[in-house]
Scaffold this motif. Structure first.
Motif, PDB file in Angstrom:
ATOM      1  N   LYS A   9       7.989   4.196  -2.376  1.00  0.00           N
ATOM      2  CA  LYS A   9       8.428   2.985  -3.084  1.00  0.00           C
ATOM      3  C   LYS A   9       9.946   2.963  -3.217  1.00  0.00           C
ATOM      4  O   LYS A   9      10.586   1.951  -2.939  1.00  0.00           O
ATOM      5  CB  LYS A   9       7.777   2.916  -4.459  1.00  0.00           C
ATOM      6  N   GLU A  41       2.538   2.488  -3.293  1.00  0.00           N
ATOM      7  CA  GLU A  41       1.749   3.173  -4.309  1.00  0.00           C
ATOM      8  C   GLU A  41       2.260   4.606  -4.509  1.00  0.00           C
ATOM      9  O   GLU A  41       2.093   5.187  -5.573  1.00  0.00           O
ATOM     10  CB  GLU A  41       0.266   3.162  -3.936  1.00  0.00           C
ATOM     11  N   LYS A  57       0.841  -1.204   0.000  1.00  0.00           N
ATOM     12  CA  LYS A  57       0.000   0.000   0.000  1.00  0.00           C
ATOM     13  C   LYS A  57       0.875   1.253   0.000  1.00  0.00           C
ATOM     14  O   LYS A  57       0.632   2.197  -0.755  1.00  0.00           O
ATOM     15  CB  LYS A  57      -0.935  -0.021   1.223  1.00  0.00           C
TER      16      LYS A  57
END
Length: 86
Positions: free
Chosen positions: A64, A59, A56
């Motif tokens: 990331k 995203e 999650k």
């Protein structure tokens, strides 16, 4: 009552005691396995939830990049790195 009859009764009770001890050990073993199985299930559930959280967070591109950098630093084995295309 003769001594022989008493000896037979003692032997019978000793055999019964052996059986009961074996049953007790079996119960203890089942309980230990049940606890161990539950701990393993709980551990797996924690890993799934943490993985879900990380996916999650990934995203967001900035998150990331940070997560993948941390993961790259954490992984030591080539076979693990290949899973994440490092």
């Amino acid at each position: 009552m003769s001594v022989e009859t008493l000896e037979q009764k003692i032997a019978k009770q000793e055999e019964r005691l052996k059986q009961l001890k074996a049953q007790k050990q079996a119960v203890i073993a089942r309980e230990k396995k049940k606890i161990s199985d539950q701990q393993r299930k709980d551990d797996t559930r924690r890993k799934i939830l943490l993985g879900s959280l990380m996916l999650k967070k990934m995203e967001d591109d900035a998150e990331k990049t940070k997560i993948l950098a941390d993961l790259n630093e954490y992984l030591k084995e080539d076979r693990d790195r290949k899973l994440f295309n490092f």
